[in-house]
Design a protein around this motif. Structure first.
Motif, PDB file in Angstrom:
ATOM      1  N   GLY A   3       0.810  -1.201   0.000  1.00 60.11           N
ATOM      2  CA  GLY A   3       0.000   0.000   0.000  1.00 60.11           C
ATOM      3  C   GLY A   3       0.848   1.258   0.000  1.00 60.11           C
ATOM      4  O   GLY A   3       2.014   1.234   0.396  1.00 60.11           O
ATOM      5  N   SER A   4       0.240   2.370  -0.461  1.00 56.11           N
ATOM      6  CA  SER A   4       0.930   3.663  -0.482  1.00 56.11           C
ATOM      7  C   SER A   4      -0.116   4.775  -0.511  1.00 56.11           C
ATOM      8  O   SER A   4      -1.166   4.624  -1.137  1.00 56.11           O
ATOM      9  N   ASN A   5       0.177   5.897   0.197  1.00 58.12           N
ATOM     10  CA  ASN A   5      -0.707   7.065   0.083  1.00 58.12           C
ATOM     11  C   ASN A   5       0.079   8.374   0.101  1.00 58.12           C
ATOM     12  O   ASN A   5      -0.440   9.416   0.505  1.00 58.12           O
ATOM     13  N   ILE A   6       1.332   8.320  -0.354  1.00 60.42           N
ATOM     14  CA  ILE A   6       2.154   9.526  -0.477  1.00 60.42           C
ATOM     15  C   ILE A   6       2.762   9.548  -1.879  1.00 60.42           C
ATOM     16  O   ILE A   6       3.257   8.524  -2.366  1.00 60.42           O
ATOM     17  N   GLY A   7       2.745  10.718  -2.508  1.00 59.91           N
ATOM     18  CA  GLY A   7       3.397  10.872  -3.808  1.00 59.91           C
ATOM     19  C   GLY A   7       2.674  10.123  -4.908  1.00 59.91           C
ATOM     20  O   GLY A   7       1.448   9.969  -4.896  1.00 59.91           O
TER      21      GLY A   7
ATOM     22  N   LEU B 211      -3.598   3.527  -2.146  1.00 62.26           N
ATOM     23  CA  LEU B 211      -3.644   2.593  -3.265  1.00 62.26           C
ATOM     24  C   LEU B 211      -3.081   1.278  -2.728  1.00 62.26           C
ATOM     25  O   LEU B 211      -1.962   1.249  -2.201  1.00 62.26           O
ATOM     26  N   ASN B 212      -3.877   0.215  -2.830  1.00 59.31           N
ATOM     27  CA  ASN B 212      -3.495  -1.060  -2.223  1.00 59.31           C
ATOM     28  C   ASN B 212      -3.519  -2.192  -3.236  1.00 59.31           C
ATOM     29  O   ASN B 212      -4.265  -2.164  -4.214  1.00 59.31           O
TER      30      ASN B 212
ATOM     31  N   ARG C 211       2.099   6.881   4.594  1.00 58.93           N
ATOM     32  CA  ARG C 211       3.334   6.144   4.315  1.00 58.93           C
ATOM     33  C   ARG C 211       3.553   6.069   2.811  1.00 58.93           C
ATOM     34  O   ARG C 211       2.589   5.898   2.049  1.00 58.93           O
ATOM     35  N   ILE C 212       4.808   6.199   2.421  1.00 58.41           N
ATOM     36  CA  ILE C 212       5.152   6.108   1.003  1.00 58.41           C
ATOM     37  C   ILE C 212       5.020   4.668   0.519  1.00 58.41           C
ATOM     38  O   ILE C 212       4.674   4.410  -0.627  1.00 58.41           O
TER      39      ILE C 212
ATOM     40  N   GLU D 299     -10.871  -4.448   4.371  1.00 56.11           N
ATOM     41  CA  GLU D 299     -11.215  -4.664   2.969  1.00 56.11           C
ATOM     42  C   GLU D 299     -10.027  -4.399   2.059  1.00 56.11           C
ATOM     43  O   GLU D 299      -9.865  -5.062   1.035  1.00 56.11           O
ATOM     44  N   PHE D 300      -9.159  -3.438   2.431  1.00 56.35           N
ATOM     45  CA  PHE D 300      -8.011  -3.125   1.579  1.00 56.35           C
ATOM     46  C   PHE D 300      -7.021  -4.279   1.510  1.00 56.35           C
ATOM     47  O   PHE D 300      -6.186  -4.332   0.605  1.00 56.35           O
TER      48      PHE D 300
END
Length: 270
Positions: free
Chosen positions: A127-131, A173-174, A210-211, A240-241
């Motif tokens: 997973g990521s939610n940075i950049g 995004l996972n 977290r990147i 769910e992710f």
């Protein structure tokens, strides 16, 4: 599982703690036991469906003699690693390394170590939610593919999910991966943490941005809890992710504690 055996394979090498052992060298004796499916090779006489043990012996001798090890434990690990990564058809290998001239000062037939190593099936959550989130996931997957002890078998599509726990942050995004690895759970986690560190993940807030985030969800059907790692990943059945991308690549995988398939857990969660 079918077997191939190589017994009493003698190699002269320069392993040992003492300088005399490294300078003069000594005889070592190897017993190798390979576990692999041989039915197709037996029915078709296709050598590619088996292992050319002559070539394997030459490769083991090269690996065994190209470097001097203090401990025969290290030499045995190197042999097992070479065997598994060179011949992925092999499910597991048992290496018995005997040292008949061990400097013990008493009469013994030999001193020896015996190890068994193999390929294991593991499932990872990414997973990521940075950049650039998609780039981040693809970079992490590429680094895993470049790890010789890991083979990436399946990659799910990536899904957008709301943050879990700490909701005051960007969407994630996972995805999920199925891999084969010769690494133990501890060393697999070490490799994932190393990738996270190389990608400059910062751990400041629990469940925070977290990147990159890499987690071991399953490892074979192992149930493990210690101070370092817990398998299956705790509370994955509530997330769910984790379940949605995992259901895409392994819907019928059974949770070893809950005794439920992934697709069923996802249905119940929804």
């Amino acid at each position: 599982m079918d077997k191939i055996y190589i017994k009493n394979f003698e190699i002269f090498a320069n392993h040992g703690v003492f300088s005399e052992e490294k300078n003069l060298g000594q005889k070592f004796i190897l017993d190798i036991e390979l576990s692999l499916p041989l039915e197709e090779a037996g029915k078709t006489e296709n050598l590619k469906k088996s292992v050319h043990y002559g070539e394997l012996c030459l490769g083991i001798e090269r690996v065994f003699t190209e470097k001097s090890y203090d401990l025969i434990e290290s030499a045995a690990e190197k042999i097992a690693e070479f065997t598994l990564t060179t011949y992925p058809i092999i499910k597991s290998v048992k290496v018995k390394l005997k040292k008949p001239w061990a400097p013990i000062g008493r009469h013994v037939d030999y001193a020896a170590v015996e190890i068994e190593r193999g390929w294991h099936e593991a499932y990872l959550s990414v997973g990521s939610n940075i950049g650039n989130k998609e780039d981040n996931l693809n970079i992490a997957i590429k680094m895993l593919k470049e790890t010789k002890e890991v083979m990436v078998e399946k990659v799910s599509s990536f899904i957008v999910t709301e943050p879990w726990g700490n909701v005051d942050q960007d969407e994630f995004l996972n995805g999920a991966l199925m891999i084969r690895t010769t690494l133990s759970p501890k060393y697999l986690l070490d490799k994932l943490l190393e990738i996270e560190e190389k990608m400059h993940r910062v751990r400041e807030v629990k469940w925070g941005p977290r990147i990159i985030d890499l987690d071991v969800i399953f490892y074979d059907d192992l149930v493990l809890e210690d101070d370092y790692i817990t398998i299956p990943h705790p509370r994955m059945e509530e997330r769910e992710f984790v379940l949605k991308p995992l259901s895409e690549i392994a819907p019928n995988k059974v949770h070893p504690l809950l005794n439920k398939r992934i697709f069923k857990m996802l249905e119940e969660l929804k």
